[in-house]
Scaffold this motif. Structure first.
Motif, PDB file in Angstrom:
ATOM      1  N   MET A 165      -0.339  11.402   5.222  1.00  0.00           N
ATOM      2  CA  MET A 165       0.181  11.036   4.013  1.00  0.00           C
ATOM      3  C   MET A 165       1.764  11.566   3.527  1.00  0.00           C
ATOM      4  O   MET A 165       2.479  10.856   3.126  1.00  0.00           O
ATOM      5  CB  MET A 165      -0.850  11.187   2.988  1.00  0.00           C
ATOM      6  CG  MET A 165      -0.610  10.434   1.538  1.00  0.00           C
ATOM      7  SD  MET A 165      -0.121   8.727   1.634  1.00  0.00           S
ATOM      8  CE  MET A 165      -1.730   8.015   2.326  1.00  0.00           C
ATOM      9  N   MET A 166       1.685  13.047   3.803  1.00  0.00           N
ATOM     10  CA  MET A 166       2.799  13.791   3.092  1.00  0.00           C
ATOM     11  C   MET A 166       4.142  13.139   3.875  1.00  0.00           C
ATOM     12  O   MET A 166       5.125  13.189   3.152  1.00  0.00           O
ATOM     13  CB  MET A 166       2.659  15.023   3.291  1.00  0.00           C
ATOM     14  CG  MET A 166       3.755  15.765   2.609  1.00  0.00           C
ATOM     15  SD  MET A 166       4.100  15.687   0.790  1.00  0.00           S
ATOM     16  CE  MET A 166       2.381  16.240   0.288  1.00  0.00           C
ATOM     17  N   LEU A 167       3.981  12.950   4.981  1.00  0.00           N
ATOM     18  CA  LEU A 167       5.123  12.346   5.986  1.00  0.00           C
ATOM     19  C   LEU A 167       5.488  10.921   5.467  1.00  0.00           C
ATOM     20  O   LEU A 167       6.625  10.804   5.438  1.00  0.00           O
ATOM     21  CB  LEU A 167       4.949  12.386   7.525  1.00  0.00           C
ATOM     22  CG  LEU A 167       5.728  11.853   8.301  1.00  0.00           C
ATOM     23  CD1 LEU A 167       7.031  12.729   8.381  1.00  0.00           C
ATOM     24  CD2 LEU A 167       5.361  11.823   9.810  1.00  0.00           C
ATOM     25  N   LYS A 168       4.624  10.151   5.149  1.00  0.00           N
ATOM     26  CA  LYS A 168       4.726   8.746   4.781  1.00  0.00           C
ATOM     27  C   LYS A 168       5.417   8.837   3.338  1.00  0.00           C
ATOM     28  O   LYS A 168       6.581   8.149   3.110  1.00  0.00           O
ATOM     29  CB  LYS A 168       3.471   8.224   4.522  1.00  0.00           C
ATOM     30  CG  LYS A 168       3.415   6.779   4.416  1.00  0.00           C
ATOM     31  CD  LYS A 168       1.956   6.341   4.531  1.00  0.00           C
ATOM     32  CE  LYS A 168       2.139   4.388   4.229  1.00  0.00           C
ATOM     33  NZ  LYS A 168       0.543   3.795   4.305  1.00  0.00           N
ATOM     34  N   ILE A 169       5.096   9.731   2.598  1.00  0.00           N
ATOM     35  CA  ILE A 169       5.647   9.984   1.061  1.00  0.00           C
ATOM     36  C   ILE A 169       7.346  10.409   1.249  1.00  0.00           C
ATOM     37  O   ILE A 169       8.040  10.289   0.821  1.00  0.00           O
ATOM     38  CB  ILE A 169       4.967  10.748   0.291  1.00  0.00           C
ATOM     39  CG1 ILE A 169       3.372  10.200  -0.033  1.00  0.00           C
ATOM     40  CG2 ILE A 169       5.619  11.281  -1.129  1.00  0.00           C
ATOM     41  CD1 ILE A 169       2.580  10.920  -0.650  1.00  0.00           C
ATOM     42  N   THR A 212       0.925  -1.167   0.069  1.00  0.00           N
ATOM     43  CA  THR A 212       0.081   0.101  -0.155  1.00  0.00           C
ATOM     44  C   THR A 212       0.806   1.151   0.092  1.00  0.00           C
ATOM     45  O   THR A 212       0.638   2.379  -0.607  1.00  0.00           O
ATOM     46  CB  THR A 212      -0.985  -0.044   1.108  1.00  0.00           C
ATOM     47  OG1 THR A 212      -1.656  -1.182   1.232  1.00  0.00           O
ATOM     48  CG2 THR A 212      -1.903   1.341   1.113  1.00  0.00           C
ATOM     49  N   TRP A 213       1.928   1.200   0.765  1.00  0.00           N
ATOM     50  CA  TRP A 213       3.027   2.310   0.963  1.00  0.00           C
ATOM     51  C   TRP A 213       3.540   2.625  -0.539  1.00  0.00           C
ATOM     52  O   TRP A 213       3.477   3.840  -1.081  1.00  0.00           O
ATOM     53  CB  TRP A 213       4.030   1.932   1.620  1.00  0.00           C
ATOM     54  CG  TRP A 213       5.192   3.145   2.116  1.00  0.00           C
ATOM     55  CD1 TRP A 213       4.780   4.500   1.739  1.00  0.00           C
ATOM     56  CD2 TRP A 213       6.127   3.144   2.985  1.00  0.00           C
ATOM     57  NE1 TRP A 213       5.707   5.445   2.392  1.00  0.00           N
ATOM     58  CE2 TRP A 213       6.562   4.263   3.127  1.00  0.00           C
ATOM     59  CE3 TRP A 213       6.779   2.135   3.731  1.00  0.00           C
ATOM     60  CZ2 TRP A 213       7.654   4.963   3.980  1.00  0.00           C
ATOM     61  CZ3 TRP A 213       7.865   2.414   4.361  1.00  0.00           C
ATOM     62  CH2 TRP A 213       8.315   3.663   4.530  1.00  0.00           C
ATOM     63  N   PHE A 214       3.906   1.660  -1.152  1.00  0.00           N
ATOM     64  CA  PHE A 214       4.317   1.917  -2.768  1.00  0.00           C
ATOM     65  C   PHE A 214       3.406   2.343  -3.542  1.00  0.00           C
ATOM     66  O   PHE A 214       3.690   3.340  -4.373  1.00  0.00           O
ATOM     67  CB  PHE A 214       5.017   0.483  -3.250  1.00  0.00           C
ATOM     68  CG  PHE A 214       6.102   0.082  -2.841  1.00  0.00           C
ATOM     69  CD1 PHE A 214       7.444   0.177  -3.653  1.00  0.00           C
ATOM     70  CD2 PHE A 214       6.588  -0.153  -1.434  1.00  0.00           C
ATOM     71  CE1 PHE A 214       8.690  -0.082  -3.059  1.00  0.00           C
ATOM     72  CE2 PHE A 214       7.859  -0.620  -1.213  1.00  0.00           C
ATOM     73  CZ  PHE A 214       9.032  -0.549  -1.950  1.00  0.00           C
TER      74      PHE A 214
END
Length: 226
Positions: free
Chosen positions: A142-146, A12-14
């Motif tokens: 989400m922005m931190l995750k990216i 999901t992260w990818f």
């Protein structure tokens, strides 16, 4: 350990990262490469030793990252912050490899490369064990995750350059591979520092309300019908 859950979270992260709108995470590494070629072409900073100078800068950058993340992890007790703080400590130990330290007029040469390799294996195992806690924190913003993915990619990019994978692609790679590697790694450190500072704002402190927005529609769905 639920490997199916780990696979689901990582996949999901990818999927969340690999969009054209997220191509900006490639910029730090690409700008670093472009910077080296501009400096080389116009002969800026003649006589500057990029390996020695940037390696010294890297120690201070990583130490600053560690300080920021340690402070935030103590305040927030957030699993992601704790994990990143330990990762920054590992990076600092790595940067100190082959460094001569003077303690009470005695000199010691730090040899930490093999130790770091073992610790990184431990970090992977720890990440697998803590995957639910880490992704629970990551999924809130989400922005931190990216951005964190971008940091990992930039470090990986610098290591790909270090192994001279682009020797048949980049012009003058044989001459410039050391400045390319060191500059790309410095870009990764700067990116990591930027993300660490963003974490200070994004990750809520312990016993305090979250700064993340909650979708009102989700709140209504959780309450159920009146």
């Amino acid at each position: 350990m639920n490997f199916r859950s780990i696979y689901s979270e990582v996949s999901t992260w990818f999927k969340q990262v690999f969009h054209m709108k997220n191509a900006w995470i490639l910029l730090p590494g690409l700008i670093a490469v472009l910077f080296v070629y501009v400096v080389h072409h116009f002969n800026f900073f003649p006589g500057f030793n990029p390996k020695g100078g940037l390696e010294a800068l890297a120690i201070w950058l990583v130490a600053t990252i560690l300080l920021v993340l340690l402070t935030k992890s103590f305040i927030s007790r957030d699993p992601l912050m704790i994990y990143l703080a330990v990762l920054a400590l590992v990076f600092l130990v790595r940067e100190l490899d082959d460094t001569v330290l003077t303690v009470f007029s005695d000199t010691y040469r730090v040899q930490s490369k093999k130790l770091v390799d073992l610790i990184l294996v431990g970090m992977v195992l720890w990440g697998l064990a803590w995957h639910e806690k880490i992704f629970a924190s990551l999924n809130r913003f989400m922005m931190l995750k990216i951005s964190i993915f971008g940091v990992f990619w930039t470090y990986l990019f610098s290591q790909i350059i270090a192994r001279r994978a682009f020797r048949h692609v980049l012009p003058n790679e044989r001459l410039l591979h050391v400045p390319l590697e060191e500059t790309a790694e410095t870009a990764a450190h700067l990116f990591f520092l930027f993300v660490a500072l963003c974490c200070c704002y994004c990750i809520p402190n312990r016993n305090r309300g979250s700064k993340f927005r909650i979708n009102p529609a989700n709140q209504d769905s959780e309450k159920g019908p009146a």
